[in-house]
Design an enzyme around this catalytic site. Structure first.
Site, PDB file in Angstrom:
ATOM      1  N   ASN A 257      -4.908  -3.406  -6.454  1.00 60.13           N
ATOM      2  CA  ASN A 257      -4.707  -2.167  -5.691  1.00 60.13           C
ATOM      3  C   ASN A 257      -5.900  -1.232  -5.930  1.00 60.13           C
ATOM      4  OD1 ASN A 257      -3.951   0.574  -5.185  1.00 60.13           O
ATOM      5  ND2 ASN A 257      -1.863  -0.114  -4.912  1.00 60.13           N
TER       6      ASN A 257
ATOM      7  N   THR B 258      16.455   6.931  -8.012  1.00 62.95           N
ATOM      8  CA  THR B 258      16.076   7.678  -9.217  1.00 62.95           C
ATOM      9  C   THR B 258      14.923   6.997  -9.948  1.00 62.95           C
ATOM     10  OG1 THR B 258      17.895   6.565 -10.280  1.00 62.95           O
ATOM     11  CG2 THR B 258      18.244   8.864  -9.688  1.00 62.95           C
TER      12      THR B 258
ATOM     13  N   ARG C 137      -1.101   6.312   3.087  1.00 64.31           N
ATOM     14  CA  ARG C 137      -0.011   7.289   3.031  1.00 64.31           C
ATOM     15  C   ARG C 137      -0.014   8.140   4.293  1.00 64.31           C
ATOM     16  NH1 ARG C 137       2.104   8.047  -2.382  1.00 64.31           N
ATOM     17  NH2 ARG C 137       3.234   9.736  -1.390  1.00 64.31           N
TER      18      ARG C 137
ATOM     19  N   ARG D 278      -3.859  10.794   1.637  1.00 64.04           N
ATOM     20  CA  ARG D 278      -4.462  11.461   0.473  1.00 64.04           C
ATOM     21  C   ARG D 278      -5.540  10.619  -0.218  1.00 64.04           C
ATOM     22  NH1 ARG D 278       0.627  11.611  -3.637  1.00 64.04           N
ATOM     23  NH2 ARG D 278       1.508  12.677  -1.863  1.00 64.04           N
ATOM     24  N   HIS D 279      -5.499   9.306  -0.036  1.00 64.56           N
ATOM     25  CA  HIS D 279      -6.602   8.516  -0.618  1.00 64.56           C
ATOM     26  C   HIS D 279      -7.187   7.530   0.401  1.00 64.56           C
ATOM     27  CE1 HIS D 279      -3.111   6.051  -1.505  1.00 64.56           C
ATOM     28  NE2 HIS D 279      -2.765   6.747  -2.553  1.00 64.56           N
TER      29      HIS D 279
ATOM     30  N   HIS E 220       3.658  -2.087 -10.604  1.00 60.93           N
ATOM     31  CA  HIS E 220       3.690  -0.680 -11.012  1.00 60.93           C
ATOM     32  C   HIS E 220       3.661  -0.562 -12.528  1.00 60.93           C
ATOM     33  CE1 HIS E 220       3.820   3.493  -9.743  1.00 60.93           C
ATOM     34  NE2 HIS E 220       4.239   3.675 -10.969  1.00 60.93           N
TER      35      HIS E 220
ATOM     36  N   GLU F  58       0.565  -1.351   1.781  1.00 56.06           N
ATOM     37  CA  GLU F  58       1.790  -0.642   1.402  1.00 56.06           C
ATOM     38  C   GLU F  58       1.961   0.512   2.373  1.00 56.06           C
ATOM     39  OE1 GLU F  58       1.114   0.646  -2.564  1.00 56.06           O
ATOM     40  OE2 GLU F  58       1.239  -1.361  -3.396  1.00 56.06           O
TER      41      GLU F  58
ATOM     42  N   HIS G 266      -2.551   1.435  -0.036  1.00 53.94           N
ATOM     43  CA  HIS G 266      -1.418   2.213   0.464  1.00 53.94           C
ATOM     44  C   HIS G 266      -1.975   3.275   1.414  1.00 53.94           C
ATOM     45  CE1 HIS G 266       2.368   4.761  -0.778  1.00 53.94           C
ATOM     46  NE2 HIS G 266       2.250   4.618   0.530  1.00 53.94           N
TER      47      HIS G 266
ATOM     48  N   GLU H 101       9.240  -6.947  -3.937  1.00 53.75           N
ATOM     49  CA  GLU H 101       8.396  -6.575  -5.076  1.00 53.75           C
ATOM     50  C   GLU H 101       9.255  -5.748  -6.029  1.00 53.75           C
ATOM     51  OE1 GLU H 101       4.444  -5.057  -4.372  1.00 53.75           O
ATOM     52  OE2 GLU H 101       4.477  -3.916  -6.245  1.00 53.75           O
TER      53      GLU H 101
ATOM     54  N   HIS I 122      -7.011   3.912  -6.182  1.00 55.60           N
ATOM     55  CA  HIS I 122      -7.600   4.896  -7.101  1.00 55.60           C
ATOM     56  C   HIS I 122      -9.097   5.080  -6.874  1.00 55.60           C
ATOM     57  CE1 HIS I 122      -4.035   5.825  -9.315  1.00 55.60           C
ATOM     58  NE2 HIS I 122      -3.785   4.536  -9.485  1.00 55.60           N
TER      59      HIS I 122
HETATM   60  N1  PXP Z   1       3.022  -1.892  -6.237  1.00 55.03           N
HETATM   61  C1  PXP Z   1       3.403  -0.816  -5.509  1.00 55.03           C
HETATM   62  C2  PXP Z   1       4.439  -0.998  -4.443  1.00 55.03           C
HETATM   63  C3  PXP Z   1       2.814   0.444  -5.718  1.00 55.03           C
HETATM   64  O1  PXP Z   1       3.196   1.497  -4.966  1.00 55.03           O
HETATM   65  C4  PXP Z   1       1.823   0.565  -6.715  1.00 55.03           C
HETATM   66  C5  PXP Z   1       1.185   1.897  -6.964  1.00 55.03           C
HETATM   67  O2  PXP Z   1       0.424   2.283  -5.887  1.00 55.03           O
HETATM   68  C6  PXP Z   1       1.451  -0.576  -7.425  1.00 55.03           C
HETATM   69  C7  PXP Z   1       2.084  -1.782  -7.190  1.00 55.03           C
HETATM   70  C8  PXP Z   1       0.360  -0.531  -8.478  1.00 55.03           C
HETATM   71  O3  PXP Z   1       0.752   0.270  -9.532  1.00 55.03           O
HETATM   72  P1  PXP Z   1      -0.292   0.615 -10.689  1.00 55.03           P
HETATM   73  O4  PXP Z   1      -1.389   1.397 -10.082  1.00 55.03           O
HETATM   74  O5  PXP Z   1       0.530   1.369 -11.687  1.00 55.03           O
HETATM   75  O6  PXP Z   1      -0.786  -0.715 -11.228  1.00 55.03           O
END
Ligand code: PXP
Length: 243
Positions: A7, A101, A45, A49-50, A191, A70, A43, A151, A10
């Site tokens: 991913n 939650t 959004r 934002r990114h 995640h 995503e 992702h 996932e 960032h």
């Molecule tokens: N999977 C999904 C569905 C996510 O939303 C994210 C975060 O964007 C990730 C995986 C990756 O998470 P991390 O950046 O904490 O590795």
């Protein structure tokens, strides 16, 4: 072998901090591929934002492995996915009311909207995954929809201190994985996974794909993207990092 989706959101977040051209997530994707990534995950959004639409279009042209988008189950974003055609979409929550939650998608509360978004992508030939907590009721509700994968949200596992608390969360993931397997869909997870906590998740029976961003991009800052990806692939196999 378990696939690794890297991913790169960032990288785009860092670029957006100055609103300029660098660092370019398109470069990050190419280097992640050179490091052995099986897929690139982004992702888009609703608030952009990114990742920007320009990134999505360029990545669709340049990524040679799987492109996993995503996205929220919102018509405007699904329209974009249908136009650009990633290999896979993963439906994720964006708005507060869509979150459980723990942070996965709430299929029980938003069943119709999720069903519609999943069906639109599926009917266009795009593989569909849903990002869900390891909650039996959510997983069972998801198995009625037109999806290829679930996932599992590993955030609670990743945030638990090592020992009994983390073992309990791993058990919840294991039980969730069994429900997903019984429904005949692929098992993905992601995640909060990092070089130290990834192995037990990678070793869950029938695991197909892990999506990892923050820890790889963080290591890439010091070690470079190719090496950071190679080292994550080694960690997923329980091997020493090597060079
Ligand atoms: N999977 C999904 C569905 C996510 O939303 C994210 C975060 O964007 C990730 C995986 C990756 O998470 P991390 O950046 O904490 O590795």
């Amino acid at each position: 072998m378990v696939r690794l989706g890297v991913n790169i959101d960032h990288v785009a977040t860092l670029r957006q901090a100055r609103g300029g051209k660098e660092p370019d997530p398109v470069w990050a994707a190419a280097l992640a591929e050179l490091g052995g990534a099986d897929g690139i995950t982004i992702h888009v959004r609703e608030d952009r934002r990114h990742i920007q639409d320009r990134d999505l279009r360029l990545l669709r042209e340049t990524v040679q492995v799987r492109l996993n988008l995503e996205l929220a189950a919102a018509d405007e974003i699904v329209d974009l996915a249908l136009e650009v055609r990633p290999d896979q979409v993963t439906l994720v929550p964006e708005r507060r009311e869509e979150l459980t939650t723990e942070g996965g998608l709430d299929v029980l509360a938003h069943r119709e909207r999720i069903r519609r978004a999943a069906a639109r992508c599926h009917d266009a030939g795009i593989e569909v995954a849903l990002f869900l907590d390891p909650e039996p009721a959510q997983l069972e509700a998801a198995l009625d929809l037109k999806i290829q994968a679930v996932e599992l949200h590993t955030g609670r596992y990743a945030n638990s201190p090592e020992g009994t608390a983390r073992d309990r969360e791993l058990l919840a993931l294991r039980e969730g994985a069994a429900i997903i397997g019984s429904g005949g869909v692929e098992l993905h997870a992601g995640h909060g996974l990092n070089y130290r906590n990834v192995l037990p998740v990678a070793e869950l029976p029938r695991m197909c794909e892990l999506n990892i961003g923050h820890s790889i991009v963080s290591r890439a800052l010091f070690a470079g993207m190719e090496r950071a990806v190679r080292e994550m692939l080694a960690a997923m196999r329980g091997e020493p990092p090597g060079l």
